[in-house]
Design a protein around this motif. Sequence first.
Motif, short mmCIF file in Angstrom:
data_model
loop_
_atom_site.label_atom_id
_atom_site.label_comp_id
_atom_site.label_asym_id
_atom_site.label_seq_id
_atom_site.Cartn_x
_atom_site.Cartn_y
_atom_site.Cartn_z
N VAL A 48 0.82 -1.21 0.00
CA VAL A 48 0.00 0.00 0.00
C VAL A 48 0.86 1.26 0.00
N ALA A 49 1.87 1.27 0.86
CA ALA A 49 2.69 2.48 0.98
C ALA A 49 4.03 2.13 1.61
N THR A 57 8.40 8.97 0.51
CA THR A 57 7.21 8.12 0.54
C THR A 57 6.80 7.67 -0.85
N ASN A 58 6.07 6.58 -0.84
CA ASN A 58 5.51 6.03 -2.08
C ASN A 58 4.17 5.42 -1.70
N LYS A 64 -4.02 6.33 -3.57
CA LYS A 64 -3.41 7.65 -3.60
C LYS A 64 -4.48 8.73 -3.41
N GLY A 65 -4.15 9.69 -2.59
CA GLY A 65 -5.09 10.76 -2.29
C GLY A 65 -5.91 10.48 -1.04
N GLY A 83 -8.10 7.86 4.90
CA GLY A 83 -9.32 8.65 4.91
C GLY A 83 -10.28 8.20 3.83
N ASP A 84 -11.53 8.69 3.93
CA ASP A 84 -12.58 8.34 2.97
C ASP A 84 -12.58 6.82 2.74
N LEU A 85 -12.61 6.10 3.83
CA LEU A 85 -12.49 4.64 3.73
C LEU A 85 -13.68 4.04 3.02
#
Length: 125
Positions: A48-49, A57-58, A64-65, A83-85
């Motif tokens: 994921v990241a 970071t990646n 993304k976003g 966020g905005d799950l």
Amino acid sequence: QVQLVESGGELVHPGGSLRLSCAASGSTFRINTMGWYRQVPGEQLDLVATITSGGITNVADSVKGRVTISRDNVKDTVYLQMGDLKPDDTAVYYCSAWIVTASITIPTTILPDYWGQGTQVTVSS
């Protein structure tokens, strides 16, 4: 050896936010990149990241976003702010750490050297 312990997973309503934490202990000086994978039962692990020790970071295009990864090198802790799950974000999230200094892309064929035990995130109304 390095131990990784995740926390923060829980049931969240769609549109909600959540922050996962991963505390590293042991020979943490060996760690270069840290990251988060997630896995839905029966499906593959997805990276994921990631974040390097220098803070580069990646983040996967799929999140993304909506997702931010950060790291506190003093506390040896990495965070995943989501966020905005969405229901599709429901998965077990695994903290990971690489010793290698090579750049860890998303996706990557370089397996982490260390894994956490995972924390469940469920997004449901």
